[in-house]
Design a protein around this motif. Sequence first.
Motif, mmCIF file in Angstrom:
data_model
loop_
_atom_site.group_PDB
_atom_site.id
_atom_site.type_symbol
_atom_site.label_atom_id
_atom_site.label_comp_id
_atom_site.label_asym_id
_atom_site.label_seq_id
_atom_site.Cartn_x
_atom_site.Cartn_y
_atom_site.Cartn_z
ATOM 1 N N GLN A 46 -1.817 -5.822 -4.598
ATOM 2 C CA GLN A 46 -1.415 -4.511 -3.958
ATOM 3 C C GLN A 46 -1.549 -4.628 -2.365
ATOM 4 N N ASN A 48 -1.740 -2.186 0.634
ATOM 5 C CA ASN A 48 -1.985 -0.715 1.081
ATOM 6 C C ASN A 48 -2.055 -0.736 2.526
ATOM 7 N N HIS A 118 -16.451 1.074 -0.018
ATOM 8 C CA HIS A 118 -15.856 0.707 1.408
ATOM 9 C C HIS A 118 -15.298 2.070 1.938
ATOM 10 N N GLY A 119 -15.595 2.067 3.276
ATOM 11 C CA GLY A 119 -14.969 3.253 4.266
ATOM 12 C C GLY A 119 -14.885 2.698 5.583
ATOM 13 N N PHE A 120 -14.093 3.748 6.273
ATOM 14 C CA PHE A 120 -14.126 3.401 7.622
ATOM 15 C C PHE A 120 -13.990 4.594 8.518
ATOM 16 N N TYR A 130 -4.324 -3.373 4.172
ATOM 17 C CA TYR A 130 -5.202 -4.259 3.388
ATOM 18 C C TYR A 130 -4.550 -4.454 1.953
ATOM 19 N N GLU A 141 -11.610 5.645 -9.991
ATOM 20 C CA GLU A 141 -12.010 5.597 -8.758
ATOM 21 C C GLU A 141 -13.341 6.482 -8.818
HETATM 22 C C1 LIG Z 1 -5.913 4.272 -2.647
HETATM 23 C C2 LIG Z 1 -4.552 4.885 -3.496
HETATM 24 C C3 LIG Z 1 -3.966 6.146 -3.305
HETATM 25 N N1 LIG Z 1 -3.017 6.429 -3.788
HETATM 26 C C4 LIG Z 1 -2.448 7.923 -3.562
HETATM 27 C C5 LIG Z 1 -3.456 9.127 -4.203
HETATM 28 C C6 LIG Z 1 -3.539 10.071 -3.218
HETATM 29 O O1 LIG Z 1 -2.404 10.898 -3.631
HETATM 30 C C7 LIG Z 1 -3.065 9.463 -1.868
HETATM 31 C C8 LIG Z 1 -4.345 9.296 -0.864
HETATM 32 O O2 LIG Z 1 -5.243 8.912 -1.522
HETATM 33 P P1 LIG Z 1 -6.694 8.618 -0.945
HETATM 34 O O3 LIG Z 1 -6.933 9.958 -0.285
HETATM 35 O O4 LIG Z 1 -7.896 8.234 -1.986
HETATM 36 O O5 LIG Z 1 -6.474 7.602 0.273
HETATM 37 P P2 LIG Z 1 -7.876 7.007 1.243
HETATM 38 O O6 LIG Z 1 -8.625 7.997 1.297
HETATM 39 O O7 LIG Z 1 -7.209 6.101 2.143
HETATM 40 O O8 LIG Z 1 -8.426 5.909 0.168
HETATM 41 C C9 LIG Z 1 -8.562 4.668 0.316
HETATM 42 O O9 LIG Z 1 -9.125 4.605 1.459
HETATM 43 C C10 LIG Z 1 -10.694 3.679 1.160
HETATM 44 C C11 LIG Z 1 -11.256 3.352 2.631
HETATM 45 C C12 LIG Z 1 -10.489 2.621 0.301
HETATM 46 O O10 LIG Z 1 -11.068 1.570 0.694
HETATM 47 C C13 LIG Z 1 -9.794 2.499 -0.792
HETATM 48 O O11 LIG Z 1 -8.726 1.546 -0.762
HETATM 49 C C14 LIG Z 1 -8.921 3.899 -0.988
HETATM 50 O O12 LIG Z 1 -9.581 4.653 -1.657
HETATM 51 O O13 LIG Z 1 -2.463 7.997 -2.126
HETATM 52 C C15 LIG Z 1 -2.127 5.697 -4.547
HETATM 53 O O14 LIG Z 1 -0.938 5.998 -4.889
HETATM 54 N N2 LIG Z 1 -2.446 4.348 -4.412
HETATM 55 C C16 LIG Z 1 -3.688 3.792 -4.012
HETATM 56 O O15 LIG Z 1 -3.845 2.728 -4.193
#
Ligand SMILES: Cc1cn([C@H]2C[C@H](O)[C@@H](COP(=O)(O)OP(=O)(O)O[C@H]3O[C@H](C)C(=O)[C@H](O)[C@H]3O)O2)c(=O)[nH]c1=O
Length: 183
Positions: A46, A48, A118-120, A130, A141
């Motif tokens: 996958q 992202n 992981h975060g940034f 990624y 999660e």
């Molecule tokens: C991660 C993910 C999210 N989603 C949907 C779920 C939520 O409705 C929306 C936003 O998700 P989220 O707020 O969790 O997105 P990030 O805060 O960017 O999360 C990511 O950011 C940090 C840095 C990470 O390392 C992870 O890969 C991932 O958790 O996308 C999806 O449909 N598929 C996915 O693989």
Amino acid sequence: MTIKETGFQGLVEIFPRIFEDDRGFFFEAYNKEVFNDHGILYDFVQDNQSFSKKGVIRGLHMQLAPYAQAKFVKVITGKVLDVVVDMRPESDTYGKVYYCMLDSKLNNSLMIPEGFAHGFAALEDSVFSYKCSNLYHKASETGILYNDETLNIDWGVENPIVSEKDLELPTFREFVARNETVH
Ligand SMILES: Cc1cn([C@H]2C[C@H](O)[C@@H](COP(=O)(O)OP(=O)(O)O[C@H]3O[C@H](C)C(=O)[C@H](O)[C@H]3O)O2)c(=O)[nH]c1=O
């Protein structure tokens, strides 16, 4: 492609060989053979991509086993301070934090094994891209609160923009007490 060890098992920083000419530049962003030659054997399933305004912090996130994800991360535009925490109980660097500046001017990237949170922090408006070694699995999660006092991470941003979901993540100690399988 140059691969730099970090002192954390399986966590490596990658610098591509960049070919510049009067049109611009070219580089291989990922090469399975080079990765395999360095013992990085993950199959990615996958890709992202996210855009973060300057001052955003996303994380610290991870998926629990059997949906743990290795991540191959980089920025397409902008600059982020990437932060990982080794959550593998058996690791010599368990609970240790590693910082990596990912900059689209350097085109560097970071290979993060399964078992890391992981975060940034976006130091500029940034597009983050990624590859993941496992599919998204919402029920698996989890993560750690970005401003956890035990980890005391310096994200390099003041008054960050953080999602409601991330503000509800457990502390490091709460995470450890749950004794969940991370990879
Ligand atoms: C991660 C993910 C999210 N989603 C949907 C779920 C939520 O409705 C929306 C936003 O998700 P989220 O707020 O969790 O997105 P990030 O805060 O960017 O999360 C990511 O950011 C940090 C840095 C990470 O390392 C992870 O890969 C991932 O958790 O996308 C999806 O449909 N598929 C996915 O693989």
